[in-house]
Design a protein around this motif. Structure first.
Motif, PDB file in Angstrom:
ATOM      1  N   TYR A 232       2.164  42.022  37.704  1.00 53.52           N
ATOM      2  CA  TYR A 232       3.420  41.747  36.994  1.00 53.52           C
ATOM      3  C   TYR A 232       3.320  40.550  36.047  1.00 53.52           C
ATOM      4  O   TYR A 232       4.243  40.263  35.302  1.00 53.52           O
ATOM      5  N   ILE A 233       2.164  39.864  36.101  1.00 51.85           N
ATOM      6  CA  ILE A 233       1.855  38.840  35.096  1.00 51.85           C
ATOM      7  C   ILE A 233       0.499  39.260  34.506  1.00 51.85           C
ATOM      8  O   ILE A 233      -0.547  39.074  35.146  1.00 51.85           O
TER       9      ILE A 233
ATOM     10  N   MET B  50       1.471  28.276  39.722  1.00 46.93           N
ATOM     11  CA  MET B  50       2.476  29.249  40.203  1.00 46.93           C
ATOM     12  C   MET B  50       3.252  28.618  41.362  1.00 46.93           C
ATOM     13  O   MET B  50       3.672  27.484  41.251  1.00 46.93           O
ATOM     14  N   SER B  51       3.380  29.293  42.500  1.00 51.76           N
ATOM     15  CA  SER B  51       4.271  28.752  43.532  1.00 51.76           C
ATOM     16  C   SER B  51       3.747  27.488  44.204  1.00 51.76           C
ATOM     17  O   SER B  51       4.488  26.858  44.960  1.00 51.76           O
TER      18      SER B  51
ATOM     19  N   PHE C 122       8.755  36.493  48.938  1.00 55.28           N
ATOM     20  CA  PHE C 122       9.153  35.290  48.200  1.00 55.28           C
ATOM     21  C   PHE C 122      10.232  35.532  47.158  1.00 55.28           C
ATOM     22  O   PHE C 122      10.954  34.620  46.785  1.00 55.28           O
TER      23      PHE C 122
ATOM     24  N   ASN D  16      11.598  31.962  45.756  1.00 52.18           N
ATOM     25  CA  ASN D  16      12.006  31.846  44.345  1.00 52.18           C
ATOM     26  C   ASN D  16      13.452  31.405  44.172  1.00 52.18           C
ATOM     27  O   ASN D  16      13.743  30.599  43.282  1.00 52.18           O
TER      28      ASN D  16
ATOM     29  N   ASN E 143      10.984  39.846  34.370  1.00 50.84           N
ATOM     30  CA  ASN E 143      10.901  39.803  35.833  1.00 50.84           C
ATOM     31  C   ASN E 143      12.300  40.074  36.380  1.00 50.84           C
ATOM     32  O   ASN E 143      13.121  39.183  36.564  1.00 50.84           O
TER      33      ASN E 143
ATOM     34  N   ASN F 277      13.487  38.162  39.592  1.00 49.36           N
ATOM     35  CA  ASN F 277      13.912  36.775  39.399  1.00 49.36           C
ATOM     36  C   ASN F 277      15.248  36.696  38.640  1.00 49.36           C
ATOM     37  O   ASN F 277      16.082  35.839  38.918  1.00 49.36           O
TER      38      ASN F 277
ATOM     39  N   TYR G 196      11.900  27.185  35.684  1.00 51.75           N
ATOM     40  CA  TYR G 196      11.076  27.701  36.781  1.00 51.75           C
ATOM     41  C   TYR G 196       9.803  28.353  36.233  1.00 51.75           C
ATOM     42  O   TYR G 196       8.695  28.079  36.709  1.00 51.75           O
TER      43      TYR G 196
ATOM     44  N   CYS H 138       5.889  26.865  36.793  1.00 51.55           N
ATOM     45  CA  CYS H 138       4.887  27.716  37.456  1.00 51.55           C
ATOM     46  C   CYS H 138       3.602  27.790  36.630  1.00 51.55           C
ATOM     47  O   CYS H 138       2.539  28.104  37.161  1.00 51.55           O
TER      48      CYS H 138
ATOM     49  N   TYR I  31       5.561  32.051  52.970  1.00 50.35           N
ATOM     50  CA  TYR I  31       6.608  33.069  53.033  1.00 50.35           C
ATOM     51  C   TYR I  31       6.633  33.708  54.429  1.00 50.35           C
ATOM     52  O   TYR I  31       6.556  32.987  55.421  1.00 50.35           O
TER      53      TYR I  31
ATOM     54  N   GLY J  43       0.070  30.346  45.913  1.00 52.71           N
ATOM     55  CA  GLY J  43       0.680  30.847  44.677  1.00 52.71           C
ATOM     56  C   GLY J  43       0.018  32.151  44.266  1.00 52.71           C
ATOM     57  O   GLY J  43      -1.131  32.402  44.663  1.00 52.71           O
ATOM     58  N   VAL J  44       0.721  32.977  43.464  1.00 44.39           N
ATOM     59  CA  VAL J  44       0.165  34.283  43.094  1.00 44.39           C
ATOM     60  C   VAL J  44      -1.044  34.200  42.163  1.00 44.39           C
ATOM     61  O   VAL J  44      -1.690  35.211  41.901  1.00 44.39           O
TER      62      VAL J  44
END
Ligand code: GLN
Length: 308
Positions: free
Chosen positions: A35-36, A71-72, A104, A123, A172, A175, A198, A202, A243, A260-261
């Protein structure tokens, strides 16, 4: 029974390398997030680790020149920054400190909680905290956080604009839905700027050396931030950092940790140092496969768990 070693100072370079080589094979079982788009292009064999102890004792292995977005992993540092700027009462009037057993970015969790963000590591909580960072727009807020971290931790985090463009290239929806529900339930104001902020934070990026330097802010007794604030952040990383895998991870590893992702993972060994890992392939909960394996080996061998 004799208890063998105990603590980071006992780590040898040979041990580190042996665990890293094994960990690398586990990376192949993981997947890259799609997704990124730029994260999906990462090389699954990339691996880097840095272990940093008191007195600048240092061990590194792997592709340590690679930089990657936090990221996270930025979430505990947004929390730390705000605790230092606004104080504990102000922060926890806006976000909870309870773990969640949902993913998350779970909208179901936020709906069940009537829009109250459960903790700062998921998130919803991080979007609300992004709204509290001083500054008019996302760029100014991110820059404030970046400079604060670089100054306090003596490191060189930078905003990866290509990564930010990649994050923004696909909407996203999850989010956005979290942001809308937070606004509707009056737990968030100016949601667009908060979500933007945000996304920016990240994309703060650096190497495992930068990651271990910011991690050292959470090692109590450093005198750079309030020990009370780093204690709070460490506690929340322990209960919420991975998570829905946080409970299992506490048993298997037992260190305050954030994932983080991007495949970044940071563990704090209280009063001793930090372990900063990077390996992009993830498990189904979004946590780096190889980093988790590496941590498990290291913590068992050196008896690092905070639970004894
Ligand atoms: N920016 C990412 C997202 O919101 C960060 C999530 C993560 O690292 N788990 O999906």
């Amino acid at each position: 029974m004799t208890l063998s070693s105990s603590g980071l100072p006992d780590l040898t370079q040979a041990q580190l390398e042996a665990w890293a080589v094994q960990a690398r094979t586990h990376a192949l079982e993981g997947y890259l997030p799609d997704y990124i788009p730029l994260l999906a292009q990462a090389n699954p064999t990339w691996f880097a680790v840095q272990v940093k102890g008191e007195g600048n004792r240092l061990h590194t292995f792997g592709d340590t020149s690679l930089s990657f977005p936090l990221m996270s992993v930025v979430k505990p540092f947004v929390l730390l920054f705000l605790l230092e700027q606004l104080g504990r009462a102000a922060v926890f009037s806006q976000v909870g400190m309870e773990p969640s057993d949902a993913p998350f970015n779970s909208l179901i969790q936020l709906q069940a909680d009537q829009g109250w963000p459960r903790n700062p590591m998921i998130n919803s909580g991080a979007i609300v905290l992004a709204s509290l960072i001083p500054g008019q727009d996302a760029h100014t807020r991110c820059e404030g956080l970046r400079q604060w971290l670089n100054q306090r931790a003596d490191c060189q985090l930078f905003l990866d604009k290509q990564m930010l463009n990649s994050v923004l290239s696909l909407t996203n929806e999850r989010n956005r839905a979290l942001m809308s529900l937070l606004e509707q339930t009056h737990h968030l104001e100016a949601g667009e700027v908060a979500l933007d902020t945000y996304n920016y934070v990240c994309c703060l990026s650096g190497t495992v050396a930068d990651l271990s330097r910011i991690g050292m802010l959470l090692v109590q007794g450093k005198g750079v931030v309030s020990p009370e604030h780093s204690r709070v952040v460490n506690a929340i990383m322990t209960t919420c950092g991975l998570y829905e895998a946080s409970g299992r991870f506490a048993v298997q590893v037992g260190l305050p940790t954030k994932s983080g992702v991007s495949g970044a993972m940071l563990s704090v060994v209280p009063n001793q140092g930090v372990i900063a890992c990077y390996s992009p392939p993830l498990d189904l909960m979004g946590n780096s496969k190889a980093s988790q394996f590496f941590l498990q080996q290291m913590v068992q061998a050196l008896r690092l768990s905070v639970f004894g």
